[in-house]
Scaffold this active site. Structure first.
Site, PDB file in Angstrom:
ATOM      1  CG  ASP A 136      37.365  49.090  32.567  1.00  0.00           C
ATOM      2  OD1 ASP A 136      38.076  49.151  33.832  1.00  0.00           O
ATOM      3  OD2 ASP A 136      37.815  48.209  31.916  1.00  0.00           O
ATOM      4  CG  ASP A 174      35.251  49.766  37.404  1.00  0.00           C
ATOM      5  OD1 ASP A 174      34.425  50.607  37.132  1.00  0.00           O
ATOM      6  OD2 ASP A 174      35.683  49.006  36.589  1.00  0.00           O
ATOM      7  CG  ASP A 325      38.983  38.209  34.930  1.00  0.00           C
ATOM      8  OD1 ASP A 325      37.822  38.520  35.408  1.00  0.00           O
ATOM      9  OD2 ASP A 325      39.767  37.426  35.635  1.00  0.00           O
TER      10      ASP A 325
END
Length: 350
Positions: A136, A174, A325
Site C-alpha cells: 500500500d 492492489d 477503510d
C-alpha cells in the site's frame, strides 16, 4: 493517493481442536478431486454445498460462512441487548460468506480455521493473501513482509496451511495496480513481479486451490491495456485468473465490461468480482476520498458462483462489509470492525 486502498482485517486465532484435526487430515490428500480439476473455471467446492443453506440470508453459494465473524458476534451482542431489529439487519452480513484475511505475522491459525470450517461443511474457503513487501505504498494499509525471504516464507506457510482443502485465494490486492499507477517505486517493480509469480506457483501446488491475481478496478486503471504487461510479468498465465473491484464500489455492469475487455487482452483469462459494497455503486461525483468509508453505500450481490457469465467465475465479498477503510469520515483504523457502518450497508441493501 490512488484512491483505491485495500484493507486487511485479522480474524480470531482461536482454533477448535476438532477443526485442527480435520485440517490435518485434509492436508494429507495429495491428488486432486476428480470433480474439481485444477484449471476448470468453476470456483466452487463439492457440488452439494448449496443445498445446506439456511436462515434469513440463505447462503446458496459454495463458499463458507464464518460463524465467529465480527458480524456474527455483533448479531449476538445486539440480540442479547434486545436490539433485535438491528441484529436482524446485520444478519444480511453475518449469514453470508466473506473472505478471510490471514494475519501478516503468522497466517497459519487463520488459514487453518477457515479451511477446516469450510471442509467440515463441504464448502470452499475464500482467503486473501495480503502481505507483499512495501504494501500500500506506506499509506493506510502500510506494512507487509520485511523482505523477499520473509514474504516467501509467509506465503509458504499460508499454502501449507491450506493443504488439500478447497480454497479460493485472492492474491495481493492492489500490488499490480500500484506498479501501473506509479505508487510503487520503480526500483521495487521487478522484485514485486517476481514475488507474485512465485506466490502463484507455490499456491497452485495445493491441489484444490484456485488463485486470482488482483487487477484493481475499472475506475483505477481505466485503460485496461496498461495493466496487461504487468499482470503477465507477475505470472497471471499460471493463475486461475484475476480479481476486480476489491474493496471498491464499482457497479457490477462496469466491472463485468472491464473484466471482459481485460480477459480478451489476456487470452481469455477468467476473473472474480468483489460485490460486497457496490449495491448503490460508488459515491456520486468526484469527491475526495470517495473510496474511504463513503456514506450511503449498500451491500451488493450476494456471493455466488452462478454468475451467468462464462468469464466471471464468482461474485465474492472480498472486502469484509463493516470493516473500516481507514480513519476518514469518523471511521476507526483500517480493517477495524465498525458496526454502525455495517448497519448502514445492511439497511441500504435490497
Amino acid at each position: 493517493m490512488s484512491g483505491r486502498r485495500i484493507f486487511r482485517t485479522r480474524t480470531s486465532t482461536v482454533l477448535a481442536t476438532a477443526l485442527i484435526s480435520l485440517v490435518g487430515a485434509t492436508a494429507g490428500c495429495s491428488s486432486p478431486d476428480p470433480a474439481t480439476e485444477p484449471g476448470k473455471p468453476e470456483a466452487s467446492g463439492p457440488s452439494d454445498a448449496s443445498e445446506k443453506a439456511t436462515g434469513p440470508a440463505a447462503n446458496t453459494s459454495p463458499f463458507w460462512v464464518d460463524p465467529d465473524s465480527s458480524a456474527a458476534r455483533q448479531v449476538k451482542e445486539w440480540t442479547d441487548q434486545g436490539r433485535n431489529d438491528e441484529a436482524d439487519q446485520l444478519k444480511k452480513i453475518s449469514e453470508r460468506p466473506v473472505a478471510n484475511w490471514p494475519a501478516g505475522d503468522d497466517p497459519v491459525p487463520d488459514v487453518q480455521r477457515a479451511t477446516a470450517g469450510a471442509a467440515a461443511e463441504g464448502r470452499t474457503a475464500v482467503l486473501v493473501a495480503y502481505n507483499i513487501p512495501h504494501r500500500d505504498c506506506g499509506q493506510h494499509s502500510a506494512g507487509g513482509a520485511a523482505d523477499s525471504n520473509a514474504y516467501l516464507g509467509w506465503l509458504d506457510a499460508f499454502a501449507k496451511a491450506i493443504g488439500g482443502a478447497h480454497a479460493t485465494v485472492i492474491l495481493e490486492p492492489d500490488a499490480v495496480p500500484h506498479i501501473v499507477d506509479g505508487c510503487t517505486p520503480v526500483e521495487d517493480h521487478a522484485e514485486r513481479s517476481r514475488l507474485l509469480s512465485q506466490a502463484i506457483v507455490r499456491l497452485k501446488q495445493q491441489p484444490r486451490t484456485r488463485v486470482y491475481l488482483d487487477a484493481g478496478n475499472p475506475d483505477w486503471i481505466k485503460d485496461a491495456g496498461k495493466i496487461v504487461d504487468p499482470l503477465k510479468r507477475a505470472g497471471i498465465a499460471k493463475a486461475d485468473g484475476f480479481s476486480l473491484n476489491v474493496s471498491n464500489f464499482q457497479r457490477d455492469d462496469a466491472v463485468k465490461a472491464y473484466g471482459a475487455k481485460l480477459s480478451g487482452l489476456l487470452g481469455g483469462a477468467h476473473f472474480v468480482a468483489d460485490s460486497s459494497r457496490n449495491g448503490d455503486g460508488p459515491l456520486p461525483g468526484s469527491r475526495a476520498d470517495a473510496w474511504c468509508n463513503p456514506p450511503g453505500r449498500a451491500l451488493g450481490k450476494p456471493p455466488t458462483d452462478r454468475t451467468g457469465d462464462a468469464l466471471l467465475d464468482a461474485y465474492l465479498w472480498i472486502k469484509r462489509p463493516g470493516d473500516s477503510d481507514g480513519e476518514c469520515r469518523g471511521g476507526p483504523a483500517a480493517g477495524t470492525w465498525w458496526p454502525d457502518y455495517a448497519l448502514g450497508l445492511a439497511r441500504k441493501s435490497r
